[in-house]
Design a protein around this motif. Structure first.
Motif, PDB file in Angstrom:
ATOM      1  N   THR A  34       8.555 -78.562 -20.643  1.00  0.00           N
ATOM      2  CA  THR A  34       9.855 -79.254 -20.608  1.00  0.00           C
ATOM      3  C   THR A  34       9.653 -80.752 -20.388  1.00  0.00           C
ATOM      4  N   ILE A  35       8.763 -81.070 -19.453  1.00  0.00           N
ATOM      5  CA  ILE A  35       8.500 -82.500 -19.181  1.00  0.00           C
ATOM      6  C   ILE A  35       7.912 -83.165 -20.432  1.00  0.00           C
ATOM      7  N   TRP A  36       6.969 -82.466 -21.063  1.00  0.00           N
ATOM      8  CA  TRP A  36       6.269 -83.031 -22.230  1.00  0.00           C
ATOM      9  C   TRP A  36       7.241 -83.269 -23.395  1.00  0.00           C
ATOM     10  N   GLU A  37       8.244 -82.392 -23.509  1.00  0.00           N
ATOM     11  CA  GLU A  37       9.255 -82.564 -24.559  1.00  0.00           C
ATOM     12  C   GLU A  37      10.024 -83.876 -24.375  1.00  0.00           C
ATOM     13  N   GLY A  38      10.257 -84.203 -23.118  1.00  0.00           N
ATOM     14  CA  GLY A  38      11.038 -85.408 -22.831  1.00  0.00           C
ATOM     15  C   GLY A  38      10.228 -86.690 -22.819  1.00  0.00           C
ATOM     16  N   VAL A  39       8.917 -86.573 -22.984  1.00  0.00           N
ATOM     17  CA  VAL A  39       8.075 -87.782 -22.922  1.00  0.00           C
ATOM     18  C   VAL A  39       8.196 -88.579 -24.219  1.00  0.00           C
TER      19      VAL A  39
END
Lengths: 156, 174
Positions: free
Chosen positions: A103-108
């Motif tokens: 999820t974090i990586w998607e928002g990066v």
């Protein structure tokens, strides 16, 4: 009266098995030793940054964000012996870690490769087993994160 | 009475088959034995990783640094537990862990010396010991090895300006 010799002197039909067994054993040993099974060993790339650590260069434009994955030593959690945290948030297990990191990586923001925030593995104890570190590295690789760093204490 | 001359002649030819067999056995044994004594690879249970890529064509110059577990006098370790190659409980006794290169044990200082020598062989700027080295190393650590040892190896690699580090892993068994 001379006894007529019966035709009992037949040619021996026994096949000598010894050389054949010898040759078979030799072949078996040869193939056992030379065969290459599918390699079970693999590797994970973990290249060190060239401009950090012992030979630091001055960073003029520091990246202030990072995703810090802390592993806190806990002997009651074999075999990984680690409690997982992202920042200050506790993560119950590895599947949850994977979901959270994905999820974090998607928002990066990935537009500028040089400014992608790093994912930092921070083992809080030298006792943490390698399996735990590799597990985090593996999860990062699986979700597509390539910028993974290890937190380390500064030494003289 | 005429004594009949013996016409029986003994076959004095050698049977070569067993000798050739034994010679082949010896050759096979010696080939295998000599290979094992000079191997880069120590017996370790590698950590499992789904994303580990097969080590198909490794760099011939790559240095293999093994981190292996062995109790003194080859006694059984009271802590380490593995099940079919999978880590169950790691050993936390520092004396049981060894950094090994080609069968020899190294401490951090000796390892740094070796890595500096290795690094010097392939610097980006030749004859400049302060330039990064492109020589790769592989850390082949046991799954249960404490990270502190890996940290030491990475630190030594960093000091030797070696940056290409690979970590040995195996794909999980299904």
């Amino acid at each position: 009266m001379a006894r007529i010799k019966s035709k009992t002197e037949e040619a021996s039909m026994d096949i000598p098995m010894t050389p054949m067994i010898d040759v078979i054993f030799q072949l078996m040993i040869f193939f056992m030793c030379s065969i290459h099974f599918k390699s079970l060993e693999g590797k994970l790339y973990s290249y060190l940054p060239k401009d950090k650590g012992m030979n630091m260069t001055v960073v003029t434009d520091p990246i202030l964000d990072e995703v810090r994955i802390s592993l806190v030593y806990n002997e009651s959690k074999p075999p990984y012996l680690a409690e997982i945290k992202i920042g200050q948030q506790s993560i119950p297990d590895w599947d949850a870690l994977k979901k959270q990191l994905a999820t974090i990586w998607e928002g990066v923001d990935k537009t500028d490769v040089d400014r992608i925030i790093p994912f930092k593995i921070d083992p809080k104890s030298p006792k943490i087993p390698v399996q735990s570190i590799v597990k985090v590295l593996d999860i990062c690789n699986e979700i597509g994160v390539r910028k993974v760093e290890f937190a380390a204490k500064t030494t003289q | 009475m005429k004594i009949k001359k013996s016409t029986i002649t003994e076959n004095v030819g050698f049977n070569m088959t067993p000798m050739i067999d034994i010679v082949f056995q010896l050759i096979v044994f010696l080939m295998l034995a000599s290979d094992f004594t000079n191997t880069d690879i120590q017996r370790v249970w590698l950590p499992e990783a789904f994303s580990a890529v097969e080590d198909k064509s490794p760099d011939a110059t790559r240095l293999m640094v093994n981190v292996m577990h062995e109790a003194p006098f080859k006694q059984d370790c009271p802590q380490a537990k593995y099940d079919g190659g999978r880590l169950v409980f790691p050993c936390q006794i520092p004396e049981h862990w060894h950094i090994m290169i080609k069968g020899a044990t190294y401490d951090q200082e000796k390892l740094l010396q070796v890595l500096r020598v290795e690094g010097d062989l392939d610097r980006e700027r030749k004859n400049d010991p302060n330039s990064p080295s492109n020589r790769p190393i592989m850390i082949r650590a046991d799954a249960g090895a404490p990270f502190g040892i890996i940290e030491k190896i990475m630190e030594a690699a960093g000091r030797a300006l070696i940056w290409k580090i690979e970590i040995g892993a195996t794909n999980p068994q299904k």
